[in-house]
Design a protein around this motif. Structure first.
Motif, mmCIF file in Angstrom:
data_model
loop_
_atom_site.group_PDB
_atom_site.id
_atom_site.type_symbol
_atom_site.label_atom_id
_atom_site.label_comp_id
_atom_site.label_asym_id
_atom_site.label_seq_id
_atom_site.Cartn_x
_atom_site.Cartn_y
_atom_site.Cartn_z
ATOM 1 N N LEU A 85 0.832 -1.207 0.000
ATOM 2 C CA LEU A 85 0.000 0.000 0.000
ATOM 3 C C LEU A 85 0.864 1.253 0.000
ATOM 4 C CD1 LEU A 85 -2.786 1.289 0.140
ATOM 5 C CD2 LEU A 85 -2.681 1.122 2.624
ATOM 6 N N ASN A 98 -9.157 -0.242 6.196
ATOM 7 C CA ASN A 98 -9.862 0.963 6.632
ATOM 8 C C ASN A 98 -9.042 2.217 6.338
ATOM 9 O OD1 ASN A 98 -12.178 2.023 8.448
ATOM 10 N ND2 ASN A 98 -10.322 2.947 9.305
ATOM 11 N N LEU A 99 -7.734 2.133 6.622
ATOM 12 C CA LEU A 99 -6.868 3.296 6.382
ATOM 13 C C LEU A 99 -6.833 3.641 4.902
ATOM 14 C CD1 LEU A 99 -4.899 5.407 7.440
ATOM 15 C CD2 LEU A 99 -3.055 3.734 7.174
ATOM 16 N N LEU A 155 -9.900 5.526 3.857
ATOM 17 C CA LEU A 155 -9.854 6.923 4.308
ATOM 18 C C LEU A 155 -8.927 7.753 3.430
ATOM 19 C CD1 LEU A 155 -9.854 6.496 8.185
ATOM 20 C CD2 LEU A 155 -11.685 7.392 6.733
ATOM 21 N N LEU A 205 -18.166 -0.605 13.899
ATOM 22 C CA LEU A 205 -16.784 -0.138 13.796
ATOM 23 C C LEU A 205 -15.776 -1.261 13.633
ATOM 24 C CD1 LEU A 205 -17.018 2.570 16.595
ATOM 25 C CD2 LEU A 205 -17.149 2.905 14.126
ATOM 26 N N THR A 220 -14.957 0.771 8.837
ATOM 27 C CA THR A 220 -16.019 1.188 9.739
ATOM 28 C C THR A 220 -17.132 1.874 8.948
ATOM 29 O OG1 THR A 220 -15.176 3.418 10.080
ATOM 30 C CG2 THR A 220 -14.235 1.702 11.471
ATOM 31 N N TRP A 272 -18.119 4.814 9.422
ATOM 32 C CA TRP A 272 -17.686 6.186 9.139
ATOM 33 C C TRP A 272 -16.844 6.245 7.871
ATOM 34 C CZ3 TRP A 272 -20.743 8.731 12.058
ATOM 35 C CH2 TRP A 272 -21.003 8.358 13.385
ATOM 36 N N SER A 273 -15.971 5.261 7.705
ATOM 37 C CA SER A 273 -15.143 5.235 6.497
ATOM 38 C C SER A 273 -16.010 4.999 5.267
ATOM 39 C CB SER A 273 -14.093 4.120 6.592
ATOM 40 O OG SER A 273 -13.263 4.315 7.703
ATOM 41 N N PHE A 315 -19.110 5.761 4.894
ATOM 42 C CA PHE A 315 -19.871 6.973 4.594
ATOM 43 C C PHE A 315 -19.004 8.040 3.933
ATOM 44 C CE2 PHE A 315 -20.616 11.335 5.988
ATOM 45 C CZ PHE A 315 -21.730 11.612 5.223
ATOM 46 N N ILE A 316 -17.827 8.323 4.512
ATOM 47 C CA ILE A 316 -17.066 9.465 4.003
ATOM 48 C C ILE A 316 -16.565 9.185 2.582
ATOM 49 C CG2 ILE A 316 -14.754 8.928 4.909
ATOM 50 C CD1 ILE A 316 -16.370 12.390 5.038
ATOM 51 N N ILE A 371 1.437 0.133 10.609
ATOM 52 C CA ILE A 371 0.300 0.876 10.074
ATOM 53 C C ILE A 371 0.182 2.225 10.764
ATOM 54 C CG2 ILE A 371 -2.168 0.824 9.614
ATOM 55 C CD1 ILE A 371 -1.949 -2.268 10.171
ATOM 56 N N TRP A 386 0.629 5.823 8.853
ATOM 57 C CA TRP A 386 -0.425 6.840 8.813
ATOM 58 C C TRP A 386 0.094 8.188 9.315
ATOM 59 C CZ3 TRP A 386 -3.866 9.468 6.851
ATOM 60 C CH2 TRP A 386 -4.721 10.324 7.572
ATOM 61 N N ALA A 389 -3.442 4.730 13.762
ATOM 62 C CA ALA A 389 -4.394 4.513 12.674
ATOM 63 C C ALA A 389 -5.628 3.771 13.165
ATOM 64 C CB ALA A 389 -3.721 3.751 11.526
ATOM 65 N N PRO A 409 -8.921 2.437 13.562
ATOM 66 C CA PRO A 409 -9.959 2.592 12.535
ATOM 67 C C PRO A 409 -11.155 3.405 13.000
ATOM 68 C CG PRO A 409 -9.212 0.318 12.622
ATOM 69 C CD PRO A 409 -8.591 1.017 13.799
ATOM 70 N N ALA A 410 -11.657 3.119 14.193
ATOM 71 C CA ALA A 410 -12.858 3.809 14.644
ATOM 72 C C ALA A 410 -12.601 5.302 14.807
ATOM 73 C CB ALA A 410 -13.350 3.203 15.959
ATOM 74 N N SER A 458 -11.531 7.301 11.384
ATOM 75 C CA SER A 458 -12.650 7.465 10.448
ATOM 76 C C SER A 458 -13.687 8.429 11.016
ATOM 77 C CB SER A 458 -13.286 6.113 10.113
ATOM 78 O OG SER A 458 -13.781 5.467 11.269
ATOM 79 N N TYR A 459 -13.882 8.375 12.327
ATOM 80 C CA TYR A 459 -14.804 9.308 12.974
ATOM 81 C C TYR A 459 -14.331 10.749 12.788
ATOM 82 C CZ TYR A 459 -17.832 11.211 16.611
ATOM 83 O OH TYR A 459 -18.780 11.935 17.294
ATOM 84 N N PHE A 480 -12.431 11.937 10.419
ATOM 85 C CA PHE A 480 -12.650 12.351 9.029
ATOM 86 C C PHE A 480 -14.075 12.875 8.843
ATOM 87 C CE2 PHE A 480 -9.508 11.052 5.607
ATOM 88 C CZ PHE A 480 -8.427 10.880 6.455
ATOM 89 N N VAL A 481 -15.035 12.186 9.439
ATOM 90 C CA VAL A 481 -16.445 12.558 9.243
ATOM 91 C C VAL A 481 -16.763 13.887 9.926
ATOM 92 C CG1 VAL A 481 -18.834 11.903 9.741
ATOM 93 C CG2 VAL A 481 -17.228 10.198 8.885
#
Lengths: 422, 422, 422
Positions: free
Chosen positions: A16, B15-16, B19, B98, B107, B109-110, B112-113, C13, C17, C238, C240-241, C244-245, C247-248
């Motif tokens: 990645l 997930n990363l 994002l 999540l 998650t 949130w990911s 959705f965004i 990871i 990030w 990083a 995930p929860a 990503s939260y 970001f939203v």
């Protein structure tokens, strides 16, 4: 199978990161297009962009077709090899191609796309040097051959496991293999092409300013941004210690390059020229590229600072030699590329200065001679320079029928702007 | 619990990547704003930007409010469903939301965004088509409804598990569902709106050039950069083989699109028009989007090259039909979006050309009819076109009280610049 | 060893990030340079860029030299500490520095580079406030001391584990510690410096428009893009929860800020001013920064929307107070930074509004007083303002010998453009 093995998450992360790094190196091409366009006259700014779009796209296509397997031919004689057309994906062995079985911490696709993004860089550097008077078709021909043949040959000497890597030469991410190759290919072209009209009239050096410093700034910052992928991705994995170390040395060298170039400009010219400060950033970045993973942070500051001084002196030197390099690319990429490669020999005990010198000299000599021969051949066959009338009117209208800014009144011609500044 | 399980690192990476891909798709909106602004007249360039800022922000908000759950309603009749207001986060079950319990490698949130960044794209494409004469408030209304209602409905047919996905239709990252939706919604609007004054005067097609080719170039490169996230993120995981493959097909198609469009422009118009080359890149990208993960690299070159030819012909065709699309968005996104979707049926044996045809036709027909009806309604209620005086003076001053470049003398009016070019 | 342990992939990871986030925060500096340059007059646009290049580069170098260890001194008295010169890499214990032994989910190099990218932000905000009349050398001095000394001291109070963190103050990614510090340092400088000539002539507030709205737009979008790293990276892993939260909430607040600012501008001024809409985006982003990980999505919309209203009112207020802040940075970063910090106390039950108030007041008071004292000292020693002649001619020519756009005819002077707009 592999996806269930404990090594798979590490492989995923490494892979990645290389893909993200490839994206970052891609954005350097926007950086090049912006800085080269911004530092040239308004009447030639579309032409610069067009050349860069062409060479990026043709570069990636030819790299897929032949370049990748010239650069990484597998076992070869150390000077020239060719693994075959295409990128060498073996459809009968997908597991071997798409897992760590490929021999790297990435898939063959990731390996290819990361390397492909590098490939077009060398020719894009040349584009900056020859701007304002080169025939479009002649540049297209030259650039295509540089990207698809000359760059991967010298690349194979080191990164393909050839004679330079046998010798113990070190060039981490390409101060020599990418930047000096571009710079010295550019020098060869400029010597054949001659200067822009008016640049060295009546025995003096006339300043022909770039048309948009904000555009050039956008370009330089994007290049720096992309350089985190250029150097960081050259770790060829997401190893935390090495990649984070490379980020730090890369940033420190860029900063030191800018500050040193600001000081040098103030001392030498008694001015704080903005394009020179921007070139100082690039000089520091080019300089650290050969040793970003092995040079100490303090040495990174020194390498960057010396590059920042060098670039100002080199631009002045080439101007005095009547070598017309509109955006300073020979100095930034050629001179600082050589400096960065030698610096590895100076600052890192386990590398020999002498080997570094041999390596960088052989690569730039080979590149310079082949570029000179090739561009001479093109000159002989179809010419390399536009007519005086086209040059005066600007290449945008003549070659493309476009004006970069058609609604802005009174884009001044070269002579007027020059007079105004000098 | 989950964070200690062996699957957690993979979940983190997946997930990363989503994002980061969301961030890349976000930057496409700057790409759209730049390319659309650059390719319109200076006097309308602020208006373009304003519309794009509005539609991006309103689009994300309405997508959070209703769009996400229209597009992904859960079990539904296949044509229209609605999962409820908000994005459907169940506060009583955070672990299910999540972790991989959510049913995806990310998650909620990911999820959705990433989807929200896609949503505004369709309306942004329309913004380019209607530029230079649309009433701001009318576009705002239309765009908001397109993003929050029309786009998620057709999206649900395929990505929400609706009737098209049942049928075996394939549209990987949205050649049809995103780009053709935008292009054909734009066509509907343009037909109602009519051409800009002076575009088709005295029976000929007058060229109204864009005001800044460098700005358009920045936009196109940023779009390409973001497209690595648009297509690469649509893998919906960081699977090394698939994501790296998608990077390669995406890049090859973009390159082939540019080169093919350059050649076509040279053959057809005997010129090397820069905006057309830039549109060739976008055409290749739109074209590969439907099948980036299933089309072979060689086919990716073919798909991109054909898109690069198509876009030049389509722009010429719409000009002849007196359909005034200032930035060529109908051709780039509409025509090449359909082409890319059909190409999956042509180049990939397991997908039926006929199903691809049904899928893309139903989506664009539905979108076109609803857009036509909606924009007609808006025209009836409040009008859709500015007065001739406002159009002549430019929308920047009339609608915003801003001039994009207040310190530059003599921004020419449309007529003068047109005369100058034609 | 560590690389074979089950925790290594997670560490990889997290570390990756943070490095990517550092790259994103880096691109915010291009955002600042673009937006500040775009919103100033053409004749001062190079000067803005030059200052930002200088302060970014000098900021990173001094942060490596002293700032990092002032901000994170280890155990200290809670008000001021200093861990020593350099970034504190202990060469005798590489494992402790480059694994989770460092005490974070990243290496010391990642920790440093991420924090270093933050550091220059505060001074860059000041650069916008003082533009158009500040002496270059005076700003350089002030900015260097702000970055290397004042910013890390208040930073240590909270992020370094000092007295504010003991008190229960919360500032996730720096609404106060970064943005309000920059805004109130800028206010101190503006009060000492006075307004640009012509701004408040004959008792009225004259509009001095920015020179390029497209350039400002590029800047604002890049800031938003980078903000995903600014806030997302401040998770310091990083996870995930949480990432990503963040970001939203970040995206929702930016969107709400833009829409609210558009509405406010329409209601208050009966216009749809584009720069104000762009400032609305930034206001929302600054506002959410203090609580991006703890505020609910709905509250994020509210925080952003209120920031979008506030920024319009604050800019109007400062204009009436004859505080000349050319790009609105005091309002965007100062006022909305305070608002965002207080909002955590309002919207999140576990944080006390009173503690938030104490925290933000102490930081901005300390910063304001020290900045006022320092800039007064510089004024006394070497002066802080250019001569009237230099100001009228523009700082680009006087301080740098550059013109941002030398080929564009008739860049109007301030007076003419002002008259034209008012």
């Amino acid at each position: 199978e592999f996806m269930a093995s404990p090594g798979f998450p590490k492989f995923m992360i490494d892979n990645l990161w290389i893909l993200i790094a490839a994206g970052l190196v891609f954005i350097m091409h926007l950086g090049f297009a912006s800085v080269e366009s911004g530092l040239t006259q308004a009447k030639n700014s579309v032409n610069v962009i067009y050349k860069n779009v062409f060479i990026l796209c043709m570069g990636i296509l030819t790299y897929a077709f032949v370049g990748f397997q010239i650069m990484y031919p597998g076992d070869f004689n150390g000077f020239f090899g060719f693994g075959g057309f295409g990128i060498g994906f073996d459809a009968s062995d997908p597991v071997g191609m798409l897992t760590s079985g490929y021999g790297m911490d990435m898939t063959i696709w990731s390996d290819f796309i990361f390397q492909a993004m590098f490939a077009a860089t060398a020719a894009t550097i040349v584009s900056g040097c020859v701007t304002g008077r080169v025939k479009l078709i002649s540049f297209m021909l030259f650039g295509t051959i540089l990207v698809s043949l000359i760059y991967p040959i010298t690349g194979s000497w080191q990164w393909g496991g050839g004679w330079l890597s046998e010798l113990g030469f070190y060039d981490f991410a390409g101060s020599t293999l990418v930047h000096a190759v571009g710079g010295f290919a550019g020098l060869a072209c400029v010597l054949i092409l001659g200067a822009r009209k008016g640049k060295f009239d009546s025995g003096r050096v006339n300043i022909i300013p770039g048309h948009s410093i904000p555009l050039a700034t956008v370009g330089v910052f994007l290049l720096w941004f992309g350089w985190f992928g250029f150097n960081g991705g050259s770790v060829l994995s997401a190893d935390p210690a090495t990649v984070s170390y490379v980020f730090v040395t890369t940033a420190l060298a860029a900063c030191a390059g800018a500050i040193a170039s600001m000081l040098t400009t103030q001392v030498v010219f008694r001015s704080l020229d903005a394009p020179m400060a921007l070139n100082g950033i690039l000089a520091g970045l080019v300089g650290i590229t050969a040793g970003a993973d092995v040079i100490s942070p303090l040495a990174a500051v020194a390498v960057g600072a010396i590059a920042g001084v060098l670039v100002v002196l080199a631009i002045t030197f080439f101007d005095r030699m009547k070598v017309d390099d509109p955006v300073g690319a020979i100095s930034v990429h050629g001179i600082c590329g050589v400096w960065g490669t030698l610096a590895v020999g100076l600052f890192v005990p386990q590398y020999s200065f002498f080997t570094q010198l041999i390596g960088t000299l052989s690569v730039i000599t080979f590149t310079f001679i082949l570029s000179y021969a090739l561009f001479s051949l093109i000159k002989f066959a179809i010419g390399v320079r536009v007519t005086d009338g086209v040059e005066a009117a600007g290449l945008d209208i003549s070659e493309h029928g476009n004006s970069a800014y058609p609604y802005f009144a009174g884009i001044e011609t070269e002579a007027a702007a020059t007079a105004d500044k000098s």
